[in-house]
Motif scaffolding. Structure first.
Motif, mmCIF file in Angstrom:
data_model
loop_
_atom_site.group_PDB
_atom_site.id
_atom_site.type_symbol
_atom_site.label_atom_id
_atom_site.label_comp_id
_atom_site.label_asym_id
_atom_site.label_seq_id
_atom_site.Cartn_x
_atom_site.Cartn_y
_atom_site.Cartn_z
ATOM 1 N N TRP A 310 0.869 -1.188 0.000
ATOM 2 C CA TRP A 310 0.000 0.000 0.000
ATOM 3 C C TRP A 310 0.905 1.237 0.000
ATOM 4 O O TRP A 310 1.418 1.620 1.042
ATOM 5 C CB TRP A 310 -0.919 -0.028 1.228
ATOM 6 C CG TRP A 310 -1.833 1.148 1.326
ATOM 7 C CD1 TRP A 310 -2.496 1.766 0.318
ATOM 8 C CD2 TRP A 310 -2.182 1.855 2.526
ATOM 9 N NE1 TRP A 310 -3.255 2.801 0.792
ATOM 10 C CE2 TRP A 310 -3.077 2.874 2.135
ATOM 11 C CE3 TRP A 310 -1.845 1.719 3.885
ATOM 12 C CZ2 TRP A 310 -3.631 3.772 3.061
ATOM 13 C CZ3 TRP A 310 -2.401 2.597 4.807
ATOM 14 C CH2 TRP A 310 -3.280 3.619 4.395
ATOM 15 N N GLY A 311 1.149 1.796 -1.175
ATOM 16 C CA GLY A 311 2.096 2.912 -1.288
ATOM 17 C C GLY A 311 3.450 2.447 -0.802
ATOM 18 O O GLY A 311 3.958 1.416 -1.262
ATOM 19 N N ASP A 312 4.021 3.171 0.179
ATOM 20 C CA ASP A 312 5.337 2.756 0.686
ATOM 21 C C ASP A 312 5.225 1.813 1.885
ATOM 22 O O ASP A 312 6.221 1.450 2.488
ATOM 23 C CB ASP A 312 6.192 3.984 1.016
ATOM 24 C CG ASP A 312 5.474 4.933 1.962
ATOM 25 O OD1 ASP A 312 4.386 4.559 2.485
ATOM 26 O OD2 ASP A 312 5.988 6.041 2.185
ATOM 27 N N LYS A 313 3.994 1.420 2.211
ATOM 28 C CA LYS A 313 3.816 0.508 3.355
ATOM 29 C C LYS A 313 3.581 -0.927 2.891
ATOM 30 O O LYS A 313 3.012 -1.158 1.833
ATOM 31 C CB LYS A 313 2.609 0.936 4.190
ATOM 32 C CG LYS A 313 2.742 2.311 4.827
ATOM 33 C CD LYS A 313 1.570 2.544 5.755
ATOM 34 C CE LYS A 313 1.645 3.905 6.420
ATOM 35 N NZ LYS A 313 1.433 5.012 5.448
ATOM 36 N N THR A 314 4.030 -1.856 3.730
ATOM 37 C CA THR A 314 3.769 -3.263 3.464
ATOM 38 C C THR A 314 2.939 -3.809 4.613
ATOM 39 O O THR A 314 3.278 -3.596 5.777
ATOM 40 C CB THR A 314 5.091 -4.048 3.384
ATOM 41 O OG1 THR A 314 5.903 -3.410 2.413
ATOM 42 C CG2 THR A 314 4.865 -5.473 2.977
#
Ligand code: PLP
Length: 351
Positions: A310-314
């Motif tokens: 999710w964007g720069d998140k995992t």
């Protein structure tokens, strides 16, 4: 059967001998069902006949404006179908949304049963394999104006397909699509209209490029709420309860989705059909209440999700491992479909 003509092929194709080499959607059986529509005769000339190519005008309306719908279902070992009447009802709803004339659902279902009986030797026998069924309607007027076509073909083709989980029932990695959307309320996302899938290809390619197997779609208005994964519905197990997005016009009403809701409810789980913000999924993963995520659909039955990008998140789900509930839903559903478990819901029909 009344009003159905059956013409059998004089030469049959070689059936695939190695079922473990079967994939999806590239081998077709010997016969097809075809029925025509025109304003004078309505739906007429229903026939089972050898599979053959269509001859269509390059001006054919479906080729320009995609007035077309389809269904996806399967025949399992020895000729069992799973809730086929629900696919027919959805096919009818898709037709209505796309200005395609209504048809006699019971008659088409009977024609499908006949077709499956003709092709029963094409149903593969190994675990996880099946005969995929693709009912379709296309607009056939040779005309370049935008209006409902006056003529249509309805047809059904069949393909033997391999086990979905050849490499094991492994959780997949999914890309939460930041820019593109699949469907918007008021549009056609709640029906199986061909154009929906053409419009989804770019996001799928982007997901593949990021090493993800599927796209997670967010709502088209706020890009905040989860809608579906690829061409599957989605479920979250959070704090021992199940959550799935509600059917408000942009989510496809999956028959597998409905089956999971009924089975889980019967097993004593609370099932919430309510909007789920991706932000809340992230928070649940941080506080440890996110237990499992899985997709549902005819092709894969149940598809475990191990990771969301999710964007720069995992977002890791259950440490990337297969969850117990996901596994149980898969076993229970596949058990009913293949006839190895008791069918308490009356979902399966043996032809
Ligand atoms: C077909 C489809 C599903 C799954 O429906 P099933 O009836 O369970 O196979 C989910 N989402 C989309 C977009 C679909 O096209």
């Amino acid at each position: 059967m009344k009003n159905l003509t059956i013409n059998l092929a004089t030469e049959l194709k070689q059936k695939p001998t190695d079922e473990s080499a079967l994939t999806f959607g590239n081998i077709f059986t010997d016969h097809m069902f075809l029925m025509e529509y025109n304003p004078q005769d309505g739906w007429h000339n229903a026939q089972i006949k050898p599979l053959e190519d269509f001859q269509l005008s390059p001006a054919c309306m479906v080729l320009h404006y995609a007035q077309t719908i389809f269904e996806g279902m399967k025949a399992y070992s020895g000729g069992k179908l799973f809730r086929p009447w629900d696919n027919m009802a959805r096919f009818q709803k898709s037709a209505a949304r796309m200005c395609i004339p209504a048809f006699d659902e019971k008659f088409v279902l009977d024609c499908l049963y006949e077709l499956i009986k003709v092709e029963k030797d094409w149903i593969p026998k190994s675990v996880g394999t099946s005969l995929y069924i693709r009912p379709t309607i296309i607009a056939t007027d040779p005309f370049l104006g935008v209006r409902p076509s006056n003529t249509y073909y309805m047809y059904i083709i069949l393909c033997p397909v391999g086990a979905y989980y050849k490499a094991g029932f492994n959780p997949i990695k999914i890309n939460v699509e930041p820019e593109y959307v699949r469907a918007v309320r008021g549009g056609v996302g709640h029906v199986k209209a061909g154009g929906n899938y053409a419009a989804s290809i770019l996001a799928s390619s982007n997901a593949t490029a990021k090493g993800c197997a599927q796209v997670m779609w967010l709502d088209a208005i706020e890009k905040k709420y989860v809608e579906e994964v690829g061409s599957m519905n989605i479920f979250f197990k959070i704090n021992g309860e199940l959550y799935t997005p509600p059917l408000r016009g942009s989510v496809l009403p999956g028959i597998t989705r409905d089956s999971v809701i009924q089975m889980a409810t019967k097993d004593g789980y609370k099932v919430h059909e309510e909007p789920i913000a991706i932000e809340d999924v992230y928070k649940a993963s941080i506080d440890g209440s996110l237990e499992e995520i899985f997709g549902t659909g005819t092709a894969a039955v149940i598809s475990p999700v191990g990771e969301l990008v999710w964007g720069d998140k995992t977002i890791k789900v259950n440490d990337g491992k297969l969850g117990e509930f996901t596994k149980k839903m898969f076993d229970d559903l596949a058990g009913i479909q293949y006839g190895t478990a008791k069918d308490e819901f009356g979902w399966s029909i043996q032809l």
